[in-house]
Motif scaffolding. Structure first.
Motif, PDB file in Angstrom:
ATOM      1  N   ASN A 189       0.822  -1.000   0.043  1.00  0.00           N
ATOM      2  CA  ASN A 189      -0.004  -0.041  -0.038  1.00  0.00           C
ATOM      3  C   ASN A 189       1.013   1.241   0.065  1.00  0.00           C
ATOM      4  OD1 ASN A 189      -2.834  -0.486  -0.071  1.00  0.00           O
ATOM      5  ND2 ASN A 189      -2.720  -1.646   1.873  1.00  0.00           N
ATOM      6  N   HIS A 190       1.874   1.187   0.797  1.00  0.00           N
ATOM      7  CA  HIS A 190       2.743   2.467   0.736  1.00  0.00           C
ATOM      8  C   HIS A 190       3.435   2.369  -0.518  1.00  0.00           C
ATOM      9  CE1 HIS A 190       2.774   2.530   4.938  1.00  0.00           C
ATOM     10  NE2 HIS A 190       3.558   1.740   5.276  1.00  0.00           N
ATOM     11  N   ILE A 191       3.649   1.559  -1.368  1.00  0.00           N
ATOM     12  CA  ILE A 191       4.128   1.638  -2.544  1.00  0.00           C
ATOM     13  C   ILE A 191       3.248   2.223  -3.597  1.00  0.00           C
ATOM     14  CG2 ILE A 191       5.083   0.187  -4.879  1.00  0.00           C
ATOM     15  CD1 ILE A 191       6.670  -1.584  -2.924  1.00  0.00           C
ATOM     16  N   LEU A 192       2.156   1.827  -3.714  1.00  0.00           N
ATOM     17  CA  LEU A 192       1.066   2.251  -4.374  1.00  0.00           C
ATOM     18  C   LEU A 192       0.536   3.859  -4.226  1.00  0.00           C
ATOM     19  CD1 LEU A 192      -1.708  -0.875  -4.529  1.00  0.00           C
ATOM     20  CD2 LEU A 192       0.360  -0.176  -5.835  1.00  0.00           C
ATOM     21  N   THR A 193       0.847   4.157  -2.721  1.00  0.00           N
ATOM     22  CA  THR A 193       0.555   5.734  -2.456  1.00  0.00           C
ATOM     23  C   THR A 193       1.551   6.385  -3.131  1.00  0.00           C
ATOM     24  OG1 THR A 193      -0.402   4.812  -0.319  1.00  0.00           O
ATOM     25  CG2 THR A 193       0.486   7.039  -0.724  1.00  0.00           C
ATOM     26  N   LEU A 200       2.666   7.495 -11.438  1.00  0.00           N
ATOM     27  CA  LEU A 200       3.595   6.199 -12.109  1.00  0.00           C
ATOM     28  C   LEU A 200       2.908   5.148 -11.700  1.00  0.00           C
ATOM     29  CD1 LEU A 200       6.807   7.747 -11.406  1.00  0.00           C
ATOM     30  CD2 LEU A 200       5.857   7.725 -13.498  1.00  0.00           C
ATOM     31  N   LYS A 201       3.316   3.986 -12.376  1.00  0.00           N
ATOM     32  CA  LYS A 201       2.878   2.777 -12.215  1.00  0.00           C
ATOM     33  C   LYS A 201       3.570   1.550 -11.297  1.00  0.00           C
ATOM     34  CE  LYS A 201       1.876   2.943 -17.256  1.00  0.00           C
ATOM     35  NZ  LYS A 201       1.954   4.382 -17.348  1.00  0.00           N
ATOM     36  N   SER A 202       2.917   0.472 -11.096  1.00  0.00           N
ATOM     37  CA  SER A 202       3.505  -0.585 -10.423  1.00  0.00           C
ATOM     38  C   SER A 202       3.253  -1.662 -10.669  1.00  0.00           C
ATOM     39  CB  SER A 202       3.411  -0.432  -8.778  1.00  0.00           C
ATOM     40  OG  SER A 202       4.063  -1.362  -8.064  1.00  0.00           O
ATOM     41  N   ALA A 203       3.801  -2.720 -10.866  1.00  0.00           N
ATOM     42  CA  ALA A 203       3.535  -4.147 -11.297  1.00  0.00           C
ATOM     43  C   ALA A 203       3.397  -5.317 -10.174  1.00  0.00           C
ATOM     44  CB  ALA A 203       4.563  -4.770 -12.356  1.00  0.00           C
ATOM     45  N   LEU A 204       2.560  -6.061 -10.184  1.00  0.00           N
ATOM     46  CA  LEU A 204       2.112  -7.018  -9.088  1.00  0.00           C
ATOM     47  C   LEU A 204       2.321  -8.328  -9.935  1.00  0.00           C
ATOM     48  CD1 LEU A 204       0.573  -7.155  -6.107  1.00  0.00           C
ATOM     49  CD2 LEU A 204       0.137  -9.217  -7.337  1.00  0.00           C
ATOM     50  N   LEU A 205       3.411  -9.237  -9.290  1.00  0.00           N
ATOM     51  CA  LEU A 205       3.702 -10.579 -10.160  1.00  0.00           C
ATOM     52  C   LEU A 205       2.939 -11.698  -8.955  1.00  0.00           C
ATOM     53  CD1 LEU A 205       5.719  -8.635 -11.069  1.00  0.00           C
ATOM     54  CD2 LEU A 205       6.996 -10.781 -11.910  1.00  0.00           C
ATOM     55  N   TYR A 206       2.244 -12.556  -9.291  1.00  0.00           N
ATOM     56  CA  TYR A 206       1.648 -13.510  -8.469  1.00  0.00           C
ATOM     57  C   TYR A 206       1.778 -14.726  -8.970  1.00  0.00           C
ATOM     58  CZ  TYR A 206      -2.186 -14.998  -5.046  1.00  0.00           C
ATOM     59  OH  TYR A 206      -2.487 -15.644  -4.012  1.00  0.00           O
ATOM     60  N   ILE A 255       5.310 -10.587  -5.655  1.00  0.00           N
ATOM     61  CA  ILE A 255       6.384  -9.614  -5.742  1.00  0.00           C
ATOM     62  C   ILE A 255       5.767  -8.353  -6.348  1.00  0.00           C
ATOM     63  CG2 ILE A 255       8.278  -8.434  -6.820  1.00  0.00           C
ATOM     64  CD1 ILE A 255       9.256 -11.432  -7.271  1.00  0.00           C
ATOM     65  N   ILE A 256       5.832  -7.153  -5.766  1.00  0.00           N
ATOM     66  CA  ILE A 256       5.292  -5.805  -5.999  1.00  0.00           C
ATOM     67  C   ILE A 256       6.546  -5.175  -6.440  1.00  0.00           C
ATOM     68  CG2 ILE A 256       4.993  -4.817  -3.600  1.00  0.00           C
ATOM     69  CD1 ILE A 256       2.561  -3.376  -5.159  1.00  0.00           C
ATOM     70  N   THR A 257       6.630  -4.369  -7.664  1.00  0.00           N
ATOM     71  CA  THR A 257       7.769  -3.648  -7.957  1.00  0.00           C
ATOM     72  C   THR A 257       7.619  -2.232  -7.463  1.00  0.00           C
ATOM     73  OG1 THR A 257       6.785  -2.741  -9.916  1.00  0.00           O
ATOM     74  CG2 THR A 257       7.673  -4.874 -10.150  1.00  0.00           C
ATOM     75  N   ASP A 258       8.874  -1.605  -7.384  1.00  0.00           N
ATOM     76  CA  ASP A 258       8.774  -0.124  -6.975  1.00  0.00           C
ATOM     77  C   ASP A 258       8.156   0.597  -8.204  1.00  0.00           C
ATOM     78  OD1 ASP A 258       9.145   2.126  -5.659  1.00  0.00           O
ATOM     79  OD2 ASP A 258      11.349   2.213  -6.149  1.00  0.00           O
ATOM     80  N   ILE A 259       8.108   1.816  -7.930  1.00  0.00           N
ATOM     81  CA  ILE A 259       7.115   2.545  -9.121  1.00  0.00           C
ATOM     82  C   ILE A 259       7.965   2.548 -10.372  1.00  0.00           C
ATOM     83  CG2 ILE A 259       5.856   4.068  -7.550  1.00  0.00           C
ATOM     84  CD1 ILE A 259       8.229   6.050  -7.703  1.00  0.00           C
TER      85      ILE A 259
END
Length: 603
Positions: A189-193, A200-206, A255-259
């Motif tokens: 949630n911090h990264i998405l904020t 900008l964007k962020s990617a989530l790999l599940y 994994i959630i990437t940085d922006i």
């Protein structure tokens, strides 16, 4: 300071005598020679020859002495020529935290005494009131208080360390050391904020590990745990420090990437993850090949974390379906299919309870006249809410849940109805094939459970054949072998369905105890025009016969194909040319009348 002073007890005369009699080394910082001499005398009176007092007249000489010897205590005048004031206590306490400090001053100000104690001194002496006895007590108290302070500090440090450890346990997975689900949610949630703030964007790999359950079943849970730990270690090597990785549970990782500025920036990470699975995992004496299924979704396409996880999860399950391509990016089409599957699954429970499932029976006829007709029991579903649902939609969904056993039970009950109706009409039929899945066969008690279902319906096991597709049989080889051996020992026939559609080899035909193989319709299609296909089918039939197996040709759709497979030596035929799947009554009638035209091999 009350916390430190409370535990102190008044020392007895005997305690002080013992203390005074032992060897002591003290350091005194006093620039007045007269005061220094006076205290030196007092030390001699208090401790006799067992004491050694070292005097210095400047503050900067204190460290010189403390660095060369171990002193019992420091008697510190706060007013030295090169440094004065309460600050001197801290200057000594910080580099020498175990040293008791007794403040010495000619000032009788009580507030100064309190300030001294609050800043780290253990006691306070006034030059105007000190006596040998008071000096002894003060030093005794100072050492006791320092010891109490150190013990209290140690206890607090231990408590702090334990709190840190508890906090770490609350945030991390105990097996792999990766962040757990709760910690992941906070950090993601911090990264998405930040991504939202910077637009900008962020990617989530599940992703999870394909066939992980088979590792646990075949090698034990300890091997499975080792595999998860090695997977976590490999993943740590490929993520950037700014990315965040977690284990959500089981074999599921995220994994959630940085922006990101562009979605394409996630491609190198995906490649690095794939490369980590290009070489085997060493689990004890075994080398295991593993591949992940990876679903990927992006923020702000999904505008919150829950939606992002859901989309990546959808994509991961779609990736599992794609043989040879274990990566899938989320799309609306995937979401629609997922919701459709969930809708089917939810209604399937109701369908089983309300009897919406029924059985169609497709005839399997011998090429030799006069032999009983066999049937394959096929599950069909006409939903009150969803309409007609194709088997290739609801069967795979059922196979991923315990509902598949309920469907098999329905097929078993309806099989009993056909057997009874045929018996009533005095028209014997051959066996009835019931399809089962690898998921069922991997359950150790399935064989016993299936026999119980037959007993409940009073069905003779000689009338039953169980079918399993080639792909499922080969992928679950060992579990299937054990179940097949047991079921065959109880009189049930085993059929390998869709032979030729997957990767079965002659070794599997030799090792797995099949009674029947069913040639896939892809082998039969246009076989009358395909000489290479004819050679392959003829060789398969010859081999099967030598292994005492019966051969059925599926997907029979025209007379030319039918005649060709008959000429090649096939034993039974099945397909729309023979008959479409029939209702219960129509199947019973077919068993009486048979096909419209008899079959025979042409010489």
């Amino acid at each position: 300071m009350n916390l430190v002073r409370q535990p102190m007890l008044e020392p007895s005369g005997h305690m002080l005598q013992n203390y005074a009699a032992s060897e002591h080394l003290f350091l005194m910082a006093e620039d007045n020679p007269i005061d220094a001499a006076m205290f030196s005398e007092m030390f001699c009176q208090a401790f006799g020859r067992s004491v050694q007092l070292v005097c210095v007249d400047r503050f900067d000489k204190i460290p010189e002495q403390l660095n060369t010897r171990q002193f019992d205590a420091l008697i510190l005048d706060l007013d030295l020529p090169d440094s004065s004031g309460i600050e001197n206590i801290q200057k000594i306490k910080q580099p020498y935290p175990n040293l008791p400090i007794i403040v010495l001053t000619g000032n009788d100000d009580l507030s100064l005494a309190l300030d001294s104690l609050q800043n780290g001194a253990q006691d306070y002496l006034s030059k105007n009131k000190v006596t040998p006895d008071l000096l002894t007590r003060s030093i005794f108290y100072a050492k006791e208080r320092k010891q109490s302070e150190l013990e209290l500090k140690g206890a607090l440090d231990d408590l702090y360390t334990k709190n840190i450890q508890l906090e770490s346990l609350a945030k991390h997975d105990s097996l792999t050391g990766l962040a757990n689900r709760s910690y992941f949610h906070d950090e993601a949630n911090h990264i998405l904020t930040r991504a939202k703030r910077h637009e900008l964007k962020s990617a989530l790999l599940y992703f999870d590990l394909n066939n992980f359950k088979k590792i646990n079943d075949s090698y034990g849970h300890l091997a499975g745990d080792t595999l998860l730990k090695q997977t976590a270690d490999r993943l740590r090597l490929v993520v950037r420090e700014s990315d965040f990785i977690a284990r959500l549970g089981g074999d599921e990782f995220v994994i959630i990437t940085d922006i990101l500025s562009h979605k394409e920036e996630v491609f190198p990470l995906i490649q690095r993850i794939e490369e980590q699975f290009n070489y085997p995992f060493e689990i004890g004496p075994h080398q295991l090949e593993m591949k992940p299924s990876i679903g990927i979704a992006f923020y702000p396409d999904a505008d919150n974390l829950d939606a992002l996880i859901k989309q990546a999860d959808f994509a991961m399950y779609e990736a599992k379906k794609n043989k040879g391509n274990n990566i899938c990016f989320y799309s609306e089409k995937i979401a629609q299919q997922h919701y459709r599957n969930k809708d089917i699954e939810n209604h399937l429970i109701e369908a089983i309870e309300q009897g919406e499932l029924f059985t169609a029976f497709q005839p399997i006829v011998s090429v030799q006249p006069g032999k009983p007709v066999h049937f394959e029991a096929l599950a069909r579903w006409k939903s009150k809410s969803l309409g007609n649902i194709r088997p290739d939609e609801f069967i795979p969904i059922a196979e991923s849940t315990p509902l598949i056993n309920s469907i098999t039970q329905v097929m078993t009950r309806n099989t009993k109805l056909l057997l009874e109706l045929s018996k009533h009409r005095r028209q014997p039929i051959g066996s009835i094939s019931i399809n089962v899945s690898a998921r069922q066969l991997t359950c150790k008690n399935f064989g016993q459970t299936f026999l119980q279902w037959l007993d409940e319906q009073n069905i003779d096991s000689q009338h039953i054949c169980l079918e399993l597709t080639e792909t499922q049989a080969i992928e679950n080889y060992q579990q299937c072998l054990d179940q097949f051996m047991f079921l065959r020992s109880q009189g049930i026939k085993i059929s390998l369905d869709d032979f030729g559609s997957g990767f079965a080899s002659t070794n599997h035909l030799l090792d797995l105890p099949f009674d029947i193989i069913k040639l896939d319709k892809q082998l039969i299609r246009c076989i009358d025009k395909n000489t290479r296909g004819q050679a392959l089918v003829a060789g398969t039939i010859e081999m099967a016969h030598r292994l005492n197996m019966t051969v059925i040709a599926e997907g029979m759709e025209n007379f030319e194909e039918r005649q060709t497979v008959i000429d090649l030596g096939c034993d039974y035929l099945q397909g729309f040319l023979i008959a479409k799947p029939l209702s219960l009554g129509a199947a019973a009638s077919f068993s009486q009348c048979g096909p419209s035209q008899p079959f025979s091999r042409q010489s």
